[in-house]
Scaffold this motif. Sequence first.
Motif, PDB file in Angstrom:
ATOM      1  N   TYR A  80      -0.789 -36.657 -55.382  1.00  0.00           N
ATOM      2  CA  TYR A  80      -0.678 -36.345 -56.801  1.00  0.00           C
ATOM      3  C   TYR A  80      -1.925 -35.660 -57.327  1.00  0.00           C
ATOM      4  O   TYR A  80      -3.018 -35.847 -56.808  1.00  0.00           O
ATOM      5  N   GLN A  81      -1.718 -34.892 -58.399  1.00  0.00           N
ATOM      6  CA  GLN A  81      -2.823 -34.301 -59.149  1.00  0.00           C
ATOM      7  C   GLN A  81      -2.669 -34.765 -60.585  1.00  0.00           C
ATOM      8  O   GLN A  81      -1.548 -34.843 -61.100  1.00  0.00           O
ATOM      9  N   PHE A  82      -3.777 -35.088 -61.225  1.00  0.00           N
ATOM     10  CA  PHE A  82      -3.757 -35.542 -62.612  1.00  0.00           C
ATOM     11  C   PHE A  82      -4.610 -34.609 -63.446  1.00  0.00           C
ATOM     12  O   PHE A  82      -5.655 -34.155 -63.000  1.00  0.00           O
ATOM     13  N   MET A  83      -4.142 -34.323 -64.671  1.00  0.00           N
ATOM     14  CA  MET A  83      -4.911 -33.466 -65.564  1.00  0.00           C
ATOM     15  C   MET A  83      -4.603 -33.842 -67.008  1.00  0.00           C
ATOM     16  O   MET A  83      -3.445 -34.065 -67.365  1.00  0.00           O
ATOM     17  N   ALA A  84      -5.652 -33.895 -67.821  1.00  0.00           N
ATOM     18  CA  ALA A  84      -5.496 -34.207 -69.245  1.00  0.00           C
ATOM     19  C   ALA A  84      -4.930 -33.004 -69.982  1.00  0.00           C
ATOM     20  O   ALA A  84      -5.143 -31.854 -69.597  1.00  0.00           O
ATOM     21  N   SER A  85      -4.225 -33.297 -71.041  1.00  0.00           N
ATOM     22  CA  SER A  85      -3.693 -32.238 -71.897  1.00  0.00           C
ATOM     23  C   SER A  85      -4.850 -31.444 -72.495  1.00  0.00           C
ATOM     24  O   SER A  85      -5.885 -32.018 -72.841  1.00  0.00           O
ATOM     25  N   ASP A  97       3.402 -34.322 -58.706  1.00  0.00           N
ATOM     26  CA  ASP A  97       3.597 -34.537 -57.267  1.00  0.00           C
ATOM     27  C   ASP A  97       3.394 -33.174 -56.628  1.00  0.00           C
ATOM     28  O   ASP A  97       4.185 -32.253 -56.848  1.00  0.00           O
ATOM     29  N   LYS A  98       2.338 -33.011 -55.843  1.00  0.00           N
ATOM     30  CA  LYS A  98       1.955 -31.702 -55.312  1.00  0.00           C
ATOM     31  C   LYS A  98       2.938 -31.136 -54.302  1.00  0.00           C
ATOM     32  O   LYS A  98       2.942 -29.943 -54.048  1.00  0.00           O
ATOM     33  N   LEU A  99       3.799 -31.962 -53.726  1.00  0.00           N
ATOM     34  CA  LEU A  99       4.786 -31.481 -52.759  1.00  0.00           C
ATOM     35  C   LEU A  99       6.084 -31.059 -53.442  1.00  0.00           C
ATOM     36  O   LEU A  99       6.614 -29.992 -53.165  1.00  0.00           O
ATOM     37  N   THR A 100       6.570 -31.883 -54.368  1.00  0.00           N
ATOM     38  CA  THR A 100       7.870 -31.605 -55.000  1.00  0.00           C
ATOM     39  C   THR A 100       7.759 -30.896 -56.337  1.00  0.00           C
ATOM     40  O   THR A 100       8.741 -30.358 -56.830  1.00  0.00           O
ATOM     41  N   GLY A 101       6.590 -30.910 -56.964  1.00  0.00           N
ATOM     42  CA  GLY A 101       6.423 -30.271 -58.266  1.00  0.00           C
ATOM     43  C   GLY A 101       6.903 -31.121 -59.435  1.00  0.00           C
ATOM     44  O   GLY A 101       6.874 -30.676 -60.579  1.00  0.00           O
ATOM     45  N   GLY A 128      11.759 -32.188 -63.153  1.00  0.00           N
ATOM     46  CA  GLY A 128      12.074 -32.990 -61.965  1.00  0.00           C
ATOM     47  C   GLY A 128      11.623 -32.302 -60.695  1.00  0.00           C
ATOM     48  O   GLY A 128      10.949 -31.269 -60.709  1.00  0.00           O
ATOM     49  N   ALA A 129      12.020 -32.874 -59.581  1.00  0.00           N
ATOM     50  CA  ALA A 129      11.635 -32.335 -58.273  1.00  0.00           C
ATOM     51  C   ALA A 129      12.165 -30.913 -58.096  1.00  0.00           C
ATOM     52  O   ALA A 129      13.314 -30.624 -58.404  1.00  0.00           O
ATOM     53  N   GLN A 130      11.303 -30.052 -57.598  1.00  0.00           N
ATOM     54  CA  GLN A 130      11.626 -28.649 -57.328  1.00  0.00           C
ATOM     55  C   GLN A 130      11.757 -28.465 -55.813  1.00  0.00           C
ATOM     56  O   GLN A 130      11.666 -29.410 -55.053  1.00  0.00           O
ATOM     57  N   THR A 131      11.936 -27.237 -55.388  1.00  0.00           N
ATOM     58  CA  THR A 131      11.945 -26.921 -53.955  1.00  0.00           C
ATOM     59  C   THR A 131      10.595 -27.320 -53.369  1.00  0.00           C
ATOM     60  O   THR A 131       9.563 -26.956 -53.942  1.00  0.00           O
ATOM     61  N   PRO A 132      10.565 -28.062 -52.259  1.00  0.00           N
ATOM     62  CA  PRO A 132       9.277 -28.451 -51.693  1.00  0.00           C
ATOM     63  C   PRO A 132       8.379 -27.234 -51.438  1.00  0.00           C
ATOM     64  O   PRO A 132       8.806 -26.244 -50.871  1.00  0.00           O
ATOM     65  N   SER A 133       7.140 -27.336 -51.919  1.00  0.00           N
ATOM     66  CA  SER A 133       6.162 -26.264 -51.789  1.00  0.00           C
ATOM     67  C   SER A 133       4.784 -26.873 -51.997  1.00  0.00           C
ATOM     68  O   SER A 133       4.596 -28.054 -51.739  1.00  0.00           O
ATOM     69  N   GLU A 134       3.862 -26.091 -52.501  1.00  0.00           N
ATOM     70  CA  GLU A 134       2.515 -26.563 -52.804  1.00  0.00           C
ATOM     71  C   GLU A 134       2.238 -26.269 -54.271  1.00  0.00           C
ATOM     72  O   GLU A 134       2.028 -25.122 -54.651  1.00  0.00           O
ATOM     73  N   TYR A 135       2.273 -27.319 -55.094  1.00  0.00           N
ATOM     74  CA  TYR A 135       2.146 -27.171 -56.541  1.00  0.00           C
ATOM     75  C   TYR A 135       0.790 -27.647 -57.027  1.00  0.00           C
ATOM     76  O   TYR A 135       0.149 -28.488 -56.411  1.00  0.00           O
ATOM     77  N   ALA A 136       0.374 -27.092 -58.180  1.00  0.00           N
ATOM     78  CA  ALA A 136      -0.883 -27.491 -58.812  1.00  0.00           C
ATOM     79  C   ALA A 136      -0.718 -27.416 -60.323  1.00  0.00           C
ATOM     80  O   ALA A 136       0.207 -26.765 -60.828  1.00  0.00           O
ATOM     81  N   LEU A 137      -1.622 -28.083 -61.034  1.00  0.00           N
ATOM     82  CA  LEU A 137      -1.649 -28.024 -62.496  1.00  0.00           C
ATOM     83  C   LEU A 137      -2.797 -27.128 -62.931  1.00  0.00           C
ATOM     84  O   LEU A 137      -3.845 -27.088 -62.292  1.00  0.00           O
TER      85      LEU A 137
END
Length: 175
Positions: A80-85, A97-101, A128-137
Motif C-alpha cells: 500500500y501507499q498512503f498520502m494525505a489530501s 493498493d499498488k497492485l490493484t489500484g 475499486g480494483a482495476q486491471t493489475p498493474s503498478e499504481y501510485a498516488l
Amino acid sequence: MSAAYHRAAADETRIKPRAKADAFSGNRGKIAGTIRRGGPLAASSPVRDVPMASFKRFSAVLTGMGLFGALALPAVAANYQFMASPATGLNLMYRLDKLTGEIGACQYGLKEGTIGTTLCYRSGEGAGAQTPSEYALAASHHEGEAGIFRVDLRSGTMSICYLLNDAIVCTPPGK
C-alpha cells in the motif's frame, strides 16, 4: 568381505578423533566431527556416534526443502501507499493498493466520551480494483484541492479520486 573390513571402511569415513571435553556430560575424548545421540539427559540410553557426513547430508536435504517451501509461497503481497489530501484544512488520508489500484480513505473523527475514532470510506464508483498493474498516488499541491491522482505507472493513465458523500470515487482513466 569380512566384518572387520566393513568396520575399517566405516572408520575411514569419519573425521579423525581428537581429545575434546564434552561440556554437557563431562566426558573426555569425544570424537570431533561426530554428533552424539542421546544427550546429557539420556544417560541411561546407549550413546552412539553418528558420522558428521550423514548429518551434513540430512541438513542439506532439510535446507533444500525449506528453500523449496519458500519458493512455493505466493509472491504477491499487499503493498500500500498512503498520502494525505492536498487540502490544508482536511484530515483525510488516502490508501492505495499498488497492485490493484483500489483506493480508500480514512480520517479522524470526534466521538463523545472517547479519544476519537477512525472513519474509513469505502471504494465507490471507479475507485475499486482495476486491471493489475503498478499504481501510485500523486498530489496536486493545490491548497483547496481535496482530490488526489491515481497514476498507472506502466500505461501512463491517471484518474482523479476524491471523497463524495460516504465513498471514494474516481474519474475514468485518461492519458
